[in-house]
Design a protein around this motif. Sequence first.
Motif: not given
Length: 195
Positions: A65-73
């Motif tokens: 499945a596809y999911q959105n993940r918050r990553v630190l830039v």
Amino acid sequence: MRHRFWSAAAALVLTPVLATSVAAGGKALSCYEQATVPAVYKTVHQQVLVQPASSYVVQKPAVYAYQNRRVLVQPERVSYRTSPAIYQTRQSRVQVQPASIGWEYRVVKGRKILCKVQHPAVYQTVSQRVLVQPASRVAVRQPAIYSTVRERVLVQPASSYRVQKPAVYRTVSRQVLVQPAQKVWQPVRVRGCRY
């Protein structure tokens, strides 16, 4: 009843043979004729293997499945900004010479005379640079920067399982010989022969 008839008929098999040796023309007491007793069959039901038991493996692919993940830039940062000192020019009246009493010569009506004279204080306006706010170092906080990425994740790993198929049978019917056909002698009613 049939078994009793067959036993009686079997007992009469040799009787005609003995009668043939007797001279013809006598009075017949009983008469028999040869008959065929048909064969006896019975129906037998039997299970026959049509397809033996077997098994096969079912493969189940992995589920994604596809999911959105918050990553630190960029992490949070703190920088410092230096504020210079603030000065202001102010004007003030300062005493240059205090009041005093002194002696001085004056010419009055052509005569030179010594007079005691009072001198007032002497003031002067001067400009002065005054520190209003000293230099300072101010912290500037920059918040962290985040981004959202779309990624493919494993929901359920691949697996397999075995399916068992039972054997398949079919019931068939067939005729089985119980007793073969046979020749027997049975009594008959004919004219001139008692029975």
